[in-house]
Design a protein around this motif. Sequence first.
Motif, PDB file in Angstrom:
ATOM      1  N   THR A  34       0.827  -1.207   0.000  1.00  0.00           N
ATOM      2  CA  THR A  34       0.000   0.000   0.000  1.00  0.00           C
ATOM      3  C   THR A  34       0.854   1.246   0.000  1.00  0.00           C
ATOM      4  OG1 THR A  34      -1.746  -1.168   1.172  1.00  0.00           O
ATOM      5  CG2 THR A  34      -1.815   1.245   1.209  1.00  0.00           C
ATOM      6  N   ASN A  35       1.832   1.339   0.853  1.00  0.00           N
ATOM      7  CA  ASN A  35       2.758   2.468   0.937  1.00  0.00           C
ATOM      8  C   ASN A  35       4.173   1.937   1.037  1.00  0.00           C
ATOM      9  OD1 ASN A  35       0.863   4.776   1.086  1.00  0.00           O
ATOM     10  ND2 ASN A  35       0.228   3.807   2.983  1.00  0.00           N
ATOM     11  N   THR A  36       5.076   2.595   0.330  1.00  0.00           N
ATOM     12  CA  THR A  36       6.475   2.189   0.355  1.00  0.00           C
ATOM     13  C   THR A  36       7.307   3.325   0.919  1.00  0.00           C
ATOM     14  OG1 THR A  36       6.162   0.790  -1.589  1.00  0.00           O
ATOM     15  CG2 THR A  36       8.422   1.388  -1.024  1.00  0.00           C
ATOM     16  N   VAL A  37       8.114   3.026   1.885  1.00  0.00           N
ATOM     17  CA  VAL A  37       8.996   3.999   2.501  1.00  0.00           C
ATOM     18  C   VAL A  37      10.419   3.627   2.158  1.00  0.00           C
ATOM     19  CG1 VAL A  37       9.768   5.068   4.652  1.00  0.00           C
ATOM     20  CG2 VAL A  37       7.365   4.426   4.372  1.00  0.00           C
ATOM     21  N   ILE A  38      11.165   4.559   1.562  1.00  0.00           N
ATOM     22  CA  ILE A  38      12.523   4.293   1.119  1.00  0.00           C
ATOM     23  C   ILE A  38      13.457   5.262   1.829  1.00  0.00           C
ATOM     24  CG2 ILE A  38      14.076   4.206  -0.868  1.00  0.00           C
ATOM     25  CD1 ILE A  38      11.634   3.704  -2.612  1.00  0.00           C
ATOM     26  N   ALA A  39      14.495   4.754   2.439  1.00  0.00           N
ATOM     27  CA  ALA A  39      15.445   5.590   3.154  1.00  0.00           C
ATOM     28  C   ALA A  39      16.439   6.262   2.225  1.00  0.00           C
ATOM     29  CB  ALA A  39      16.197   4.756   4.199  1.00  0.00           C
ATOM     30  N   ASP A  40      16.647   5.701   1.034  1.00  0.00           N
ATOM     31  CA  ASP A  40      17.595   6.295   0.101  1.00  0.00           C
ATOM     32  C   ASP A  40      17.157   7.700  -0.293  1.00  0.00           C
ATOM     33  OD1 ASP A  40      19.001   3.946   0.175  1.00  0.00           O
ATOM     34  OD2 ASP A  40      18.110   3.138  -1.662  1.00  0.00           O
ATOM     35  N   LYS A  41      18.127   8.629  -0.369  1.00  0.00           N
ATOM     36  CA  LYS A  41      17.814  10.004  -0.737  1.00  0.00           C
ATOM     37  C   LYS A  41      17.753  10.204  -2.247  1.00  0.00           C
ATOM     38  CE  LYS A  41      19.707  12.136   3.438  1.00  0.00           C
ATOM     39  NZ  LYS A  41      20.650  13.142   3.989  1.00  0.00           N
TER      40      LYS A  41
END
Length: 348
Positions: A34-41
């Motif tokens: 549903t939602n994707t959280v990515i730490a890469d800038k």
Amino acid sequence: MPYKPSTPQDLSTTDSPTFAGLTVNGTLTTIQSTNTVIADKLIELANGTTGTPSGDSGIVVERGDSTNAALVWDESGDTWVAATTSATGASTGDLTLTPTDLNISDLSFTPDGITTSHITTAGSLKIRATDNMHIGDDGVDSIRLGRTNTALAKVHIRSGADTDFVVSNSKVGIGTDAPSNELDVVGTIAIDKNVTSTTAGTYTAASIDFDKTGASTSDNTLIGLDVDMDNTTATAGTNTMVAAKLTPTLQHASAAGVTLVKGLEVTATGSGPGNTTTRALDLTATGADFNQGVFMKIDNGGPDIKMLSSANNADFCTIATGANGELTIETTDGSGAAGHINLKPDGD
């Protein structure tokens, strides 16, 4: 030694295994969330591209029954495009893009502001502002619309067939799509100016500065204001035409000070080596049953006509019309000598 199968094996589990590292050779199947959280800038698209790039790259939004939306780098156009498209995330090559609206808070152009190299459009260019709009820098060449600077007059260009603002072939037209002159206006020009300053000065509502600087030996006629009016279809009634109507009103709130109201002030100056004539007022009345060069109606309180001497402003004469058509011609000599009336008829 760790187990290393000689042939690929399927790994299936209902648990959530954790891997310290994972290398995949072949097709990688992803699981949507549903939602994707990515730490890469940074996210890099088209990784591995070498040489001359080809094919568009960007982000596509699937919109179900509606046309997809995308933010794409158009490789063939060498530009970013916010667009709607039939492409999906599986599409490749040059995509078919239909540019769409892009709503942003601020737009900054560097290094030299907005030029034709920055903005190109095949259709209409819409710039909307709810309060202020400032095009250009703070120099004298700036164009300001709205309340960017409270000391500036406001400029309103409204939509509508009669108030469209059109620039065509370096000419400006308001209400016309093909202006033939430098400024063509279809409709009425209204100047509504209020001066709130209490500082003494000269304030002008409309100013025309017209100069001819090119030297020539041919005939020239310069016209500062040309009014062409026609009414050729009237069949009855009283029809009046006024080419220029001036109604200045000056009134002091108290008896202090001096008021001077001029309906028209003309200063005509001619110069030359010889054969020059200057006329402050040149009138021609023609075509009617009764032609009148000058018609005046002056209220009581002063003469109808007052003429000052060019030699001394203290010397003048007046002409007045009183009750029953009484005509009075009066002369005044400021030095106290007799102000004569000289009649020099060429004949009886």
